[in-house]
Scaffold this active site. Structure first.
Site, PDB file in Angstrom:
ATOM      1  N   GLY A 182       0.806  -1.219   0.000  1.00 27.51           N
ATOM      2  CA  GLY A 182       0.000   0.000   0.000  1.00 27.51           C
ATOM      3  C   GLY A 182       0.837   1.265   0.000  1.00 27.51           C
ATOM      4  O   GLY A 182       2.033   1.245  -0.236  1.00 27.51           O
TER       5      GLY A 182
ATOM      6  N   HIS B 236       2.450   4.411  -5.071  1.00 24.52           N
ATOM      7  CA  HIS B 236       3.097   5.479  -5.834  1.00 24.52           C
ATOM      8  C   HIS B 236       3.206   5.017  -7.291  1.00 24.52           C
ATOM      9  O   HIS B 236       2.797   3.897  -7.623  1.00 24.52           O
ATOM     10  CB  HIS B 236       4.467   5.821  -5.238  1.00 24.52           C
ATOM     11  CG  HIS B 236       5.358   4.625  -5.025  1.00 24.52           C
ATOM     12  ND1 HIS B 236       5.904   3.907  -6.063  1.00 24.52           N
ATOM     13  CD2 HIS B 236       5.766   4.009  -3.881  1.00 24.52           C
ATOM     14  CE1 HIS B 236       6.632   2.922  -5.578  1.00 24.52           C
ATOM     15  NE2 HIS B 236       6.558   2.940  -4.254  1.00 24.52           N
ATOM     16  N   GLU B 237       3.795   5.857  -8.127  1.00 26.09           N
ATOM     17  CA  GLU B 237       3.868   5.553  -9.566  1.00 26.09           C
ATOM     18  C   GLU B 237       4.565   4.218  -9.845  1.00 26.09           C
ATOM     19  O   GLU B 237       4.291   3.568 -10.848  1.00 26.09           O
ATOM     20  CB  GLU B 237       4.586   6.676 -10.316  1.00 26.09           C
ATOM     21  CG  GLU B 237       3.747   7.928 -10.525  1.00 26.09           C
ATOM     22  CD  GLU B 237       2.514   7.686 -11.395  1.00 26.09           C
ATOM     23  OE1 GLU B 237       2.568   6.847 -12.302  1.00 26.09           O
ATOM     24  OE2 GLU B 237       1.496   8.354 -11.132  1.00 26.09           O
TER      25      GLU B 237
ATOM     26  N   HIS C   3       4.381   1.395  -8.054  1.00 28.94           N
ATOM     27  CA  HIS C   3       3.341   0.360  -7.950  1.00 28.94           C
ATOM     28  C   HIS C   3       2.421   0.421  -9.169  1.00 28.94           C
ATOM     29  O   HIS C   3       2.051  -0.598  -9.754  1.00 28.94           O
ATOM     30  CB  HIS C   3       2.462   0.584  -6.717  1.00 28.94           C
ATOM     31  CG  HIS C   3       3.165   0.477  -5.394  1.00 28.94           C
ATOM     32  ND1 HIS C   3       3.335   1.552  -4.571  1.00 28.94           N
ATOM     33  CD2 HIS C   3       3.708  -0.586  -4.756  1.00 28.94           C
ATOM     34  CE1 HIS C   3       3.969   1.165  -3.465  1.00 28.94           C
ATOM     35  NE2 HIS C   3       4.208  -0.127  -3.557  1.00 28.94           N
TER      36      HIS C   3
ATOM     37  N   GLN D 110       7.518  -9.924   7.838  1.00 21.06           N
ATOM     38  CA  GLN D 110       8.739  -9.548   7.126  1.00 21.06           C
ATOM     39  C   GLN D 110       9.445  -8.344   7.760  1.00 21.06           C
ATOM     40  O   GLN D 110      10.465  -7.880   7.252  1.00 21.06           O
ATOM     41  CB  GLN D 110       8.475  -9.322   5.636  1.00 21.06           C
ATOM     42  CG  GLN D 110       7.625  -8.121   5.300  1.00 21.06           C
ATOM     43  CD  GLN D 110       7.196  -8.140   3.842  1.00 21.06           C
ATOM     44  OE1 GLN D 110       6.439  -8.997   3.408  1.00 21.06           O
ATOM     45  NE2 GLN D 110       7.686  -7.183   3.077  1.00 21.06           N
TER      46      GLN D 110
ATOM     47  N   GLN E 163      11.730  -4.496 -10.102  1.00 23.74           N
ATOM     48  CA  GLN E 163      13.195  -4.648 -10.025  1.00 23.74           C
ATOM     49  C   GLN E 163      13.758  -3.879  -8.827  1.00 23.74           C
ATOM     50  O   GLN E 163      14.828  -4.185  -8.324  1.00 23.74           O
ATOM     51  CB  GLN E 163      13.865  -4.150 -11.311  1.00 23.74           C
ATOM     52  CG  GLN E 163      15.361  -4.482 -11.326  1.00 23.74           C
ATOM     53  CD  GLN E 163      16.151  -3.741 -12.372  1.00 23.74           C
ATOM     54  OE1 GLN E 163      15.718  -3.640 -13.515  1.00 23.74           O
ATOM     55  NE2 GLN E 163      17.312  -3.218 -11.992  1.00 23.74           N
TER      56      GLN E 163
ATOM     57  N   ASP F 220      13.104  -4.187  -5.902  1.00 26.47           N
ATOM     58  CA  ASP F 220      13.439  -5.206  -4.896  1.00 26.47           C
ATOM     59  C   ASP F 220      13.938  -6.447  -5.630  1.00 26.47           C
ATOM     60  O   ASP F 220      13.313  -7.516  -5.580  1.00 26.47           O
ATOM     61  CB  ASP F 220      12.203  -5.530  -4.062  1.00 26.47           C
ATOM     62  CG  ASP F 220      11.667  -4.314  -3.344  1.00 26.47           C
ATOM     63  OD1 ASP F 220      12.166  -4.002  -2.267  1.00 26.47           O
ATOM     64  OD2 ASP F 220      10.750  -3.647  -3.895  1.00 26.47           O
TER      65      ASP F 220
ATOM     66  N   GLN G 117      14.384  -9.840  -3.824  1.00 26.12           N
ATOM     67  CA  GLN G 117      13.075 -10.418  -3.518  1.00 26.12           C
ATOM     68  C   GLN G 117      12.478 -11.078  -4.764  1.00 26.12           C
ATOM     69  O   GLN G 117      11.952 -12.195  -4.713  1.00 26.12           O
ATOM     70  CB  GLN G 117      12.159  -9.304  -3.011  1.00 26.12           C
ATOM     71  CG  GLN G 117      10.685  -9.619  -3.018  1.00 26.12           C
ATOM     72  CD  GLN G 117       9.874  -8.499  -2.416  1.00 26.12           C
ATOM     73  OE1 GLN G 117       9.829  -8.352  -1.209  1.00 26.12           O
ATOM     74  NE2 GLN G 117       9.224  -7.687  -3.242  1.00 26.12           N
TER      75      GLN G 117
HETATM   76  P1  AMP Z   1       5.937  -2.685  -1.687  1.00 28.66           P
HETATM   77  O1  AMP Z   1       4.599  -2.037  -1.530  1.00 28.66           O
HETATM   78  O2  AMP Z   1       7.077  -1.778  -1.331  1.00 28.66           O
HETATM   79  O3  AMP Z   1       6.021  -4.032  -1.027  1.00 28.66           O
HETATM   80  O4  AMP Z   1       6.131  -2.971  -3.239  1.00 28.66           O
HETATM   81  C1  AMP Z   1       5.202  -3.713  -3.972  1.00 28.66           C
HETATM   82  C2  AMP Z   1       5.769  -4.017  -5.339  1.00 28.66           C
HETATM   83  O5  AMP Z   1       6.065  -2.804  -6.016  1.00 28.66           O
HETATM   84  C3  AMP Z   1       7.102  -4.806  -5.263  1.00 28.66           C
HETATM   85  O6  AMP Z   1       7.128  -5.773  -6.299  1.00 28.66           O
HETATM   86  C4  AMP Z   1       8.127  -3.722  -5.489  1.00 28.66           C
HETATM   87  O7  AMP Z   1       9.334  -4.200  -6.042  1.00 28.66           O
HETATM   88  C5  AMP Z   1       7.400  -2.820  -6.470  1.00 28.66           C
HETATM   89  N1  AMP Z   1       7.983  -1.474  -6.421  1.00 28.66           N
HETATM   90  C6  AMP Z   1       8.281  -0.737  -5.330  1.00 28.66           C
HETATM   91  N2  AMP Z   1       8.869   0.425  -5.685  1.00 28.66           N
HETATM   92  C7  AMP Z   1       8.948   0.415  -7.041  1.00 28.66           C
HETATM   93  C8  AMP Z   1       9.468   1.323  -8.007  1.00 28.66           C
HETATM   94  N3  AMP Z   1      10.034   2.472  -7.666  1.00 28.66           N
HETATM   95  N4  AMP Z   1       9.388   0.979  -9.319  1.00 28.66           N
HETATM   96  C9  AMP Z   1       8.818  -0.197  -9.695  1.00 28.66           C
HETATM   97  N5  AMP Z   1       8.308  -1.091  -8.820  1.00 28.66           N
HETATM   98  C10 AMP Z   1       8.378  -0.801  -7.515  1.00 28.66           C
END
Ligand code: AMP
Length: 281
Positions: free
Chosen positions: A31, A34-35, A37, A61, A148, A150, A153
């Site tokens: 959640g 941002h752009e 996601h 985690q 990418q 992460d 992961q």
């Molecule tokens: P998170 O909400 O941080 O767990 O991220 C959810 C998904 O969005 C994960 O697969 C992240 O790798 C991806 N994500 C997070 N930040 C970015 C970003 N700046 N650009 C592209 N994908 C992202």
């Protein structure tokens, strides 16, 4: 957009979509969208006939000294963005439902979880792989979209799905960045103005590395030394690690002879920042 909080209702829908031969894309998130996601969701919308997004701040985690309680949340704004993108299903389970007591099972991947982020956050990936396995079993998607941003992961989850014969394709999407290069992250909201400026240190160090590789440098020790010089220009940033890892084996390398991930992590105050690039010799 249909919202599910019930695991069994979401799973029923996932199985129904599978039976109807829909191509289901799944984007798991924590959640505060941002752009970055949204780019994964847009990719899923392009390629799939049904798109499921989950928002779940997964407690397992986070280690006890991390930011689970203060992790940024804005459900109303997130829902608005997801509706705007015409997402079909939003899965919002509670931690109590996901980890219904007594919860006795976990999924862990060895080796590739024991470098980089795994050294700094030793319990992190076990929490990730366990929850992602559960989410895949509930949602039953055809394609899983990961960022990418992460990379470790994503590589771990890809390996896990292959090792455990989970019938899903993992797609890794590019990192979205702010204009000055900072990788977008939900946690960036906690940076002070000064920390925000210094946070570009990571991408500057990575770009330095990329330019060295492009001029033929292969020795990771030399490249790392130059990256550290770049980081030293930003006293606000406390570096955590720099990792050079083979893109597929995800094990440390001394020389850049194949596609190599250069991953970096550091702290701006209490905010943990990570970033990476992939280079070719
Ligand atoms: P998170 O909400 O941080 O767990 O991220 C959810 C998904 O969005 C994960 O697969 C992240 O790798 C991806 N994500 C997070 N930040 C970015 C970003 N700046 N650009 C592209 N994908 C992202």
């Amino acid at each position: 957009m249909k919202i599910f909080t019930s695991i069994s209702e979401m799973q029923k829908q996932g199985l129904f979509l599978k039976a109807m031969r829909e191509k289901t894309g799944f984007v798991p998130t924590m959640g505060f969208l941002h752009e970055g996601h949204l780019s994964l969701i847009k990719q899923a919308k392009k390629e799939c006939s049904s798109v499921v997004v989950s928002i779940f701040v997964n407690p397992t985690q986070f280690s006890p000294d991390e930011d689970l309680e203060s992790y940024p949340r804005n459900m109303q704004k997130d829902k608005k963005m997801l509706r705007y993108l015409d997402v079909d299903y939003l899965f919002l389970p509670s931690a109590e439902k996901i980890y219904k007591e007594p919860f006795l099972t976990s999924v862990s991947v060895t080796g590739i979880t024991e470098v980089g982020e795994g050294v700094s956050r030793p319990t992190h990936f076990k929490g990730v792989t366990t929850v992602v396995t559960k989410l895949l079993n509930i949602i039953q998607p055809n394609i899983l979209y990961l960022g990418q941003k992460d990379i470790q992961q994503a590589v771990i989850i890809d390996k896990m799905t292959k090792d455990l014969n989970i019938p899903v394709k993992v797609e890794i999407c590019d990192t979205l960045r702010e204009k000055d290069g900072l990788a977008m992250s939900s946690r960036n909201v906690y940076l002070t103005e000064d920390q925000r400026k210094s946070a570009t240190a990571l991408i500057r160090a990575l770009r330095k590395a990329e330019s060295l590789v492009n001029t033929g440098k292969k020795d990771t020790k030399i490249i790392e030394r130059e990256m550290k010089k770049e980081l030293d220009k930003y006293p606000d940033i406390r570096p955590d690690y720099i990792l050079f890892a083979d893109k597929y084996a995800f094990q440390p390398v001394k020389k850049i002879t194949n596609e190599t991930v250069i991953a970096i992590a550091g702290f701006a105050g209490k905010v943990r920042l990570i970033d990476n690039i992939i280079v070719k010799p």
